[in-house]
Write a protein that holds these residues in place. Structure first.
Motif, PDB file in Angstrom:
ATOM      1  N   LEU A 607      39.452  42.188  48.447  1.00 11.01           N
ATOM      2  CA  LEU A 607      39.108  41.830  47.072  1.00 11.01           C
ATOM      3  C   LEU A 607      39.760  42.782  46.086  1.00 11.01           C
ATOM      4  CD1 LEU A 607      37.467  40.079  45.141  1.00 11.01           C
ATOM      5  CD2 LEU A 607      35.525  41.618  45.492  1.00 11.01           C
ATOM      6  N   LEU A 608      39.834  44.077  46.455  1.00 14.59           N
ATOM      7  CA  LEU A 608      40.454  45.060  45.581  1.00 14.59           C
ATOM      8  C   LEU A 608      41.938  44.761  45.385  1.00 14.59           C
ATOM      9  CD1 LEU A 608      40.159  47.689  43.983  1.00 14.59           C
ATOM     10  CD2 LEU A 608      40.641  48.942  46.101  1.00 14.59           C
ATOM     11  N   ILE A 609      42.636  44.422  46.486  1.00 13.59           N
ATOM     12  CA  ILE A 609      44.074  44.113  46.402  1.00 13.59           C
ATOM     13  C   ILE A 609      44.298  42.863  45.554  1.00 13.59           C
ATOM     14  CG2 ILE A 609      46.081  43.393  47.737  1.00 13.59           C
ATOM     15  CD1 ILE A 609      45.077  45.177  50.005  1.00 13.59           C
ATOM     16  N   VAL A 610      43.481  41.834  45.814  1.00 11.17           N
ATOM     17  CA  VAL A 610      43.612  40.594  45.034  1.00 11.17           C
ATOM     18  C   VAL A 610      43.377  40.869  43.557  1.00 11.17           C
ATOM     19  CG1 VAL A 610      42.588  38.329  44.616  1.00 11.17           C
ATOM     20  CG2 VAL A 610      43.020  39.083  46.960  1.00 11.17           C
ATOM     21  N   THR A 611      42.358  41.699  43.258  1.00 10.18           N
ATOM     22  CA  THR A 611      42.050  42.014  41.868  1.00 10.18           C
ATOM     23  C   THR A 611      43.189  42.772  41.208  1.00 10.18           C
ATOM     24  OG1 THR A 611      39.689  42.127  42.428  1.00 10.18           O
ATOM     25  CG2 THR A 611      40.379  43.141  40.365  1.00 10.18           C
ATOM     26  N   VAL A 613      46.433  42.810  42.111  1.00 11.47           N
ATOM     27  CA  VAL A 613      47.598  41.928  41.954  1.00 11.47           C
ATOM     28  C   VAL A 613      47.391  40.969  40.789  1.00 11.47           C
ATOM     29  CG1 VAL A 613      48.920  40.088  43.056  1.00 11.47           C
ATOM     30  CG2 VAL A 613      48.296  42.120  44.366  1.00 11.47           C
ATOM     31  N   THR A 614      46.170  40.400  40.736  1.00 14.76           N
ATOM     32  CA  THR A 614      45.875  39.473  39.636  1.00 14.76           C
ATOM     33  C   THR A 614      45.961  40.179  38.292  1.00 14.76           C
ATOM     34  OG1 THR A 614      44.398  38.226  41.092  1.00 14.76           O
ATOM     35  CG2 THR A 614      44.161  37.879  38.719  1.00 14.76           C
ATOM     36  N   THR A 615      45.421  41.384  38.233  1.00 20.25           N
ATOM     37  CA  THR A 615      45.469  42.149  36.984  1.00 20.25           C
ATOM     38  C   THR A 615      46.902  42.445  36.569  1.00 20.25           C
ATOM     39  OG1 THR A 615      43.333  43.163  37.532  1.00 20.25           O
ATOM     40  CG2 THR A 615      44.660  44.238  35.838  1.00 20.25           C
ATOM     41  N   VAL A 616      47.730  42.842  37.549  1.00 19.02           N
ATOM     42  CA  VAL A 616      49.131  43.141  37.253  1.00 19.02           C
ATOM     43  C   VAL A 616      49.845  41.901  36.740  1.00 19.02           C
ATOM     44  CG1 VAL A 616      51.328  43.798  38.287  1.00 19.02           C
ATOM     45  CG2 VAL A 616      49.260  45.085  38.839  1.00 19.02           C
ATOM     46  N   LEU A 617      49.601  40.758  37.404  1.00 14.42           N
ATOM     47  CA  LEU A 617      50.250  39.521  36.976  1.00 14.42           C
ATOM     48  C   LEU A 617      49.813  39.123  35.570  1.00 14.42           C
ATOM     49  CD1 LEU A 617      50.069  37.417  40.276  1.00 14.42           C
ATOM     50  CD2 LEU A 617      52.078  38.539  39.285  1.00 14.42           C
ATOM     51  N   VAL A 618      48.500  39.223  35.311  1.00 14.56           N
ATOM     52  CA  VAL A 618      48.000  38.890  33.972  1.00 14.56           C
ATOM     53  C   VAL A 618      48.586  39.839  32.940  1.00 14.56           C
ATOM     54  CG1 VAL A 618      45.936  38.812  32.526  1.00 14.56           C
ATOM     55  CG2 VAL A 618      45.883  37.838  34.830  1.00 14.56           C
ATOM     56  N   LEU A 619      48.650  41.129  33.291  1.00 13.57           N
ATOM     57  CA  LEU A 619      49.205  42.106  32.366  1.00 13.57           C
ATOM     58  C   LEU A 619      50.681  41.836  32.092  1.00 13.57           C
ATOM     59  CD1 LEU A 619      48.699  44.681  30.743  1.00 13.57           C
ATOM     60  CD2 LEU A 619      49.304  45.997  32.783  1.00 13.57           C
TER      61      LEU A 619
END
Length: 818
Positions: A607-611, A613-619
């Motif tokens: 969950l931490l990795i997914v979060t 990666v998702t944060t980086v993509l959104v950013l």
């Protein structure tokens, strides 16, 4: 054996009540069970009492009077061991719910019982160990426990009003003189337990039968200390079943010991079932006579404790004769004779034809096997000096069910295992508080198959002990050893129900794969930091767990364990949550486990990795959008060009740059507005000999457009921007405005002139022209008038703004910079 039993379950009574030997045997047989059962019962009682009782404990606080700040709800008040010298009605008047009052060990000399007339619920009054000499009587009815023992009364403190105490169960008395008439007021009462303490001056005036009318089941008489027993008191109360006599000194003449006469009288009483003698100082021969008298009496139980022996050793053999005794207890014996032939003692004890035998605290070195099949059911040889050789290869204890060898000198568990092999009926064994160890390479593992309860606590046993345990054991106590792990390949103990492994070095909770019937576990004070999360799933029969006071490491791994503990009933998990605290890390040390919270995100790697990666993509998407929205690439290019130009200009002196001013103004405009610039703007400026810089005639071929723009701005005194809707659509116009606004080399000049050719709505200005918006809001600009009558004034204002002598301006600039 003596049992301290408090009447009505109150702990304040200091004096024992004798029970029949059957009860004694039953209670002693339970000594190997854990404190589990007791603590569970205590917890339930505490919960019940919390709802109906209000206890106040002010003992040992140096009080000189009854405290005034007591709650009106107080039901139990303990103010013992203070310096209180009197008690008045006003002290307890407001305590209408008071049921228990403990005033022992104070300095009270006088008591008026009427002070309690408003305490209608008072049932328990303890005034023992004071300095009482007299009491004033008053009608009372509700007392169940009344204790005036260890005071300074001359006569028995018995009021005629005591005859109304139909519920009285315990009565404690003190006196130096006994008269039969003093007992008459309570003769008709059936009192369960009476304690009589005789003062130091007792004996001068005695009526031998003064206690005969006393109607009690248990009588305890405390004789004066340090006085030779010459008393002629008849203690054989007809109704007494249990009798206890304390402080007996008989050392002067063996054949003239009056106490032996007292025992001979007791021998005639068929009702007497239990006799206990405490604090005895006598000779060996007298002790033997005492035991022989008890041996040939009709009693079931005889107990003697705290004995100090003098004189020549002598011990006859009488154990082979028949007796009515079923239980004999000898505890805490000290002898001044150092040379003793103990073989006679061993043989005498081992061949006794009784069921229960206790010989404790006598420094006994050995015990031999009975010469023939013994009727012993219970043997207690605790607190002696017995070694592994005790009962070695003994085949005559086949009926023995309970054996206690705790607090001795036992060392090799293998020898104890061999000892039990021949005890076919043995069910309970206590070998705690020794120095036992077990070598896992030992080939001896032949426990008595009947063994159900085993206490091996406080030894030096290690993990290997689990490889050799009785197959049918139900209760196992291994607390305070050196166990670090419970091996998974341990012999299956299908019957084990209670396990105590507290105060060891275990690192985890044991699973129940090997202990399928386990219902009670004590594992506190170990080294458990990350307990198994599936403990309760694997231990479905678990009814009681005590796992507090361990060094729990509060990390992600502990979350599931805490969740399980919260879901389990408080009746199952002891001391939760108070004894379950974080030990690591330091930032959480001392925090209760129930208060420890950690984010699920930090504990789930996936969950931490997914979060992340998702944060980086959104950013990244957000940055890309913002770059597009605010035209960031354009600014980057401009900064690069500006940096390049500054680097070039940095090598040219400031004076030289200022001397290079060649134009009065640089004009920036959109190509769509070129007609106005060429037909209106240029003719009206140049006719006044003003030097104007235009890109189409002054840009140097071969240079980049950006470099030409910067050069023209630097060589021009002013920069005129012709604003119109066409202007804001031109990218090059944007560049020219940007560089003119950031012209570092003309920081001393107000070098920007805005000419509004056509109105520009604010909403139509692109976000990339945010500097234009700022300039239009902050600066005054020239607006091209539509009326021809105003044109002349417009041109005059514009020419005035730029019509300066270039050489003079350069000079002023040099003076300012210097």
């Amino acid at each position: 054996m003596d049992l301290l039993i408090c009447p009505d379950d109150l702990k304040s009574s200091n004096y024992p009540r004798k029970v029949s030997y059957q009860k004694m045997a039953q209670i002693k047989s339970r000594t190997f069970h854990f404190v589990i059962i007791f603590l569970l019962i205590y917890e339930v009682k505490t919960q019940i009492s919390d709802e109906s009782e209000f206890l106040v404990d002010r003992s040992k606080t140096g009080l000189t009077h009854v405290p005034k700040d007591l709650s009106l709800k107080t039901t139990t008040l303990d103010i013992s061991q203070n310096n209180i010298s009197e008690i008045q009605s006003s002290d307890v008047l407001s305590l209408s719910k008071l049921r228990v009052l403990i005033l022992s060990h104070n300095r009270i000399q006088y008591l008026d019982i009427s002070v309690f007339k408003f305490n209608q619920e008072l049932e328990h009054l303890d005034l023992s160990h004071n300095q009482l000499r007299t009491i004033s009587c008053h009608p009372i009815r509700n007392f169940k426990h009344l204790d005036f023992s260890f005071n300074a009364f001359d006569a028995l403190p018995i009021c005629k009003e005591f005859g109304n105490l139909s519920q009285l169960k315990f009565l404690g008395l003190s006196a130096t003189q006994l008269q039969k008439s003093s007992v008459q007021p309570i003769a008709h009462l059936n009192i369960s337990q009476v304690l009589l303490v005789l003062g130091d001056s007792y004996g001068a005036k005695v009526e031998p039968d003064s206690l005969q009318d006393l109607n009690t089941r248990s009588l305890h008489v405390v004789f004066p200390t340090k006085k030779e027993f010459h008393f002629i008191l008849n203690v054989s109360v007809s109704t007494a079943v249990n009798l206890e006599l304390s402080n007996i000194k008989c050392v002067l003449h063996d054949n003239e010991c009056y106490f032996l006469d007292v025992l001979l009288e007791l021998q005639k009483k068929p009702r007497l079932s239990s006799l206990t003698l405490n604090n005895i100082e006598t000779t060996w021969s007298t002790l033997l006579s005492i035991i022989q008298i008890a041996w040939h009496s009709n009693m079931d139980s005889f107990s003697i404790s705290n004995v100090r022996l003098q004189g020549q050793f002598g011990f006859g053999d009488f154990g082979d004769s028949d007796t009515s005794l079923k239980a004999l207890s000898i505890q805490q014996v000290i002898s001044d004779v150092f040379s003793i032939s103990q073989s006679i003692i061993y043989r005498t004890f081992s061949n006794m034809k009784i069921q229960n035998l206790t010989v404790s605290g006598t420094r006994m070195l050995h015990m031999v096997c009975p010469s023939q099949v013994s009727p012993f059911l219970y043997l207690d040889f605790s607190n002696n000096l017995l070694t592994d050789t005790v009962f070695n290869n003994c085949k005559t204890l086949t009926a023995l069910k309970t054996l206690s060898l705790k607090m001795n000198q036992l060392k090799q568990l293998a020898n104890i295992i061999l000892m039990t092999k021949e005890m076919k009926s043995l069910q309970q064994l206590d070998i705690s508080q020794n120095s036992l160890r077990y070598d896992e390479y030992e080939n001896t593992c032949s426990w008595a198959e009947s063994l159900l309860s085993l206490n091996m606590s406080s030894n030096t046993l290690t993990d290997s002990v689990f490889r050799c345990l009785p197959p049918k054991v139900k209760v196992l106590d291994l607390h305070n050893n050196r166990i670090t792990n419970i091996p998974k390949d341990v012999t299956s103990l299908e019957s084990l129900q209670e396990l105590n492994v507290a105060f060891n070095s275990l690192a985890d909770l044991p699973g129940c794969g090997t202990f399928r019937s386990l219902s009670a576990l004590i594992i506190d004070h170990n080294s458990i930091s990350h307990p198994t999360t599936d403990f309760f799933q694997s231990c479905q029969e678990m009814r009681s767990v005590k796992a507090g006071n361990n060094p729990f490491q509060c990390t992600c791994e502990l979350r599931e364990f805490i969740k399980n503990m919260d879901q389990v009933s408080r009746e199952v998990v002891w001391d939760w949550p108070d004894s379950y605290k974080c030990h690591y890390p330091e930032s959480h040390k001392g925090i209760l486990l129930k208060d420890f919270h950690v984010s699920p995100l930090s504990c789930n790697t996936t969950l931490l990795i997914v979060t992340i990666v998702t944060t980086v993509l959104v950013l990244a998407a957000s940055v890309t959008f913002l770059c597009w929205y605010f035209d960031l690439p354009w600014y980057v290019r401009m900064i690069c060009q500006w940096t390049h130009t500054r680097r070039r200009a940095r090598n040219v002196p400031l004076e030289e740059l200022q001397r290079n001013l060649q134009f009065h103004a640089f004009i920036s405009y959109s190509g769509h507005d070129s007609a106005w610039v060429k037909n209106e703007l240029l003719p009206n400026l140049e006719k006044e000999n003003l030097q104007i810089c235009l890109h189409e005639r002054n840009f140097v071929p071969g240079k980049s457009i950006v470099e030409n723009i910067i050069t023209c701005i630097e060589k021009s005194y002013k920069s005129i921007f012709v604003l119109s809707p066409n202007f804001i659509q031109s990218e090059w116009c944007h560049y020219e405005l940007y560089f003119a606004h950031h012209n570092l080399f003309h920081a001393a000049f107000d070098n920007l002139i805005l000419v509004l050719l056509e109105p520009i709505p604010q909403y139509s200005i692109p976000h990339s022209y945010h500097k234009l918006k700022s300039l239009m809001e902050q600066r005054t600009y020239l607006k091209w008038p539509t009326e021809k009558s105003k044109h002349a004034l417009f041109w005059a204002n514009l020419r005035a703004a730029i019509n300066v002598n270039l050489r003079n301006e350069v000079k002023e600039t040099n003076d300012t910079s210097s």
